[in-house]
Design an enzyme around this catalytic site. Structure first.
Site: not given
Ligand code: NCD
Ligand code: ZN
Length: 362
Positions: A31, A33-35, A59, A117, A154, A192, A265, A269, A281
């Site tokens: 899991h 997030h690579l943006r 996302n 997802k 999620h 998560h 996860d 940011h 978050a």
């Molecule tokens: C994730 C994100 O920023 O894309 N943020 C997080 O707090 N984990 C989204 C997610 O997995 O809930």
């Molecule tokens: Zn996540």
């Protein structure tokens, strides 16, 4: 004396506890997030250095909702990798109220998607197009159960009347338990995991239900976020909870149960977006994720369980081969920097300015 004595008696467990290096099959991240764009270019190398494969979250804005978007995103990820990287992104399909079950089937059968997802609408970063009621995706879930495709969940409700610290437990009662009663063979990863209730649910569920656990939820409870001032870099969703929940997660992760595996996860940011009146978050843990997890396994005297959690249980659940390459972690101090450059932006990593006791060897 103790060290030599233990080795000499040949006690495997004790000798392992005293070890100065640990060689395991190369781990995967189930899991991340690579943006996209500049942020993708800045962060993907960190994940590729630590992991052979990763389940890439969809996302983006707009979200990755079909095969064409997933294939384009995979191409951008591969193009952003450093030259020497050996890394395979595993793509996911962002489910909406309008997802076409046949698109999901096509995507899975062609290898474009590894999983789907489920974001409850409004649950977290970029989840506005998420599902408002699982009844709306009943047809998709039926196809997924039929073809053996994993649903990554999620697991939080978003109802305004539910306290944010209870959202995971309420999700089990209101959504996940009824869903699995309805589709008992659907493969679900409860992602998560953050609560004792979540751990108990996964433990008592059938083998088609598993969970990922992040490094931050093994290290911190909600005090880390709120004591002595508000600490935005400890804020992620689902939010860290009371100490008893952290302890339940540590027990689960280090138990050796094949139901629990690694999913960072990591959710970068830029610093200003976190240090703000309405901070985003997400915790950026990719650069030192293995070192962070390993600290927990060592504290729990469970170094011998680390390879299962990091490298074996995930592929086993997904029905994928385990990695053949090995990596070595060495007992060596590892200083985590205060900031990590991400093009024009800066990221504050998890464990910023702390020292971790293990380091992934090059
Ligand atoms: C994730 C994100 O920023 O894309 N943020 C997080 O707090 N984990 C989204 C997610 O997995 O809930
Ligand atoms: Zn996540």
């Amino acid at each position: 004396m103790a060290r030599r004595g233990w080795r000499d008696t040949g006690s495997a467990i004790k000798a392992r506890d005293m070890t100065d290096s640990l060689t395991i099959r190369r781990p995967d991240d189930w899991h991340v997030h690579l943006r996209d764009g500049d942020m993708l270019k800045a962060v993907v190398g960190h994940t590729a250095r630590q992991f052979a494969r990763a389940i890439v979250m969809p996302n983006l804005t707009p979200p990755v909702t079909n095969v064409a978007l997933a294939n384009d995103y995979r191409t951008r990820i591969l193009a952003a990798l450093p030259d020497e990287a050996d890394f395979t992104p595993l793509m996911t399909c962002y489910l909406t109220n309008n997802t076409d079950p046949e698109e999901v089937r096509r995507g899975f059968e062609s290898g474009a998607f590894t999983a789907c997802k489920l974001y409850p609408a409004g649950a977290t970063t970029n989840s506005d197009s998420g599902v408002t009621d699982v009844a709306n995706i009943r047809g998709v879930l039926e196809v997924m159960a039929e073809i053996g495709m994993v649903l990554c969940v999620h697991g939080e409700v978003t109802n305004a009347d539910v306290d944010i610290f209870d959202r995971e437990a309420v999700f089990i009662d209101r959504v996940l338990a009824p869903l699995l009663k309805d589709l008992p063979t659907l493969k679900v990863v409860f992602e998560h995991l953050t609560s004792e209730e979540g751990v108990s649910f996964v433990e008592s569920a059938a083998d088609n239900v598993a969970a990922t656990i992040t490094p931050q939820h093994l290290h911190i409870n909600r005090n880390a976020m709120l004591v002595g001032g508000m600490r935005p870099h400890a804020y992620c969703l689902p939010v860290a909870k009371r100490e008893k929940h952290r302890l339940a997660l540590r027990r689960a992760a280090t138990s050796g149960s094949a139901k629990f595996f690694l999913g960072t996860d990591s959710a970068p940011h830029q610093r200003e977006a976190k240090e703000s009146a309405c901070g985003c978050a997400g915790i950026f843990n990719a650069p030192f994720a293995l070192e962070s997890y390993l600290a927990v396994f060592e504290e729990e005297h469970a170094l011998d369980k680390f390879e299962g959690f990091a490298s074996l249980h995930g592929p086993q659940f997904y029905g994928l081969p385990v990695n053949e390459e090995r990596v070595t972690l060495e007992r060596r101090d590892c200083s985590v920097p205060a900031l990590i450059d991400a093009g024009d932006a800066q990221l504050v990593p998890f464990h910023a300015e702390q020292t971790l006791r293990w380091q992934l060897a090059d």
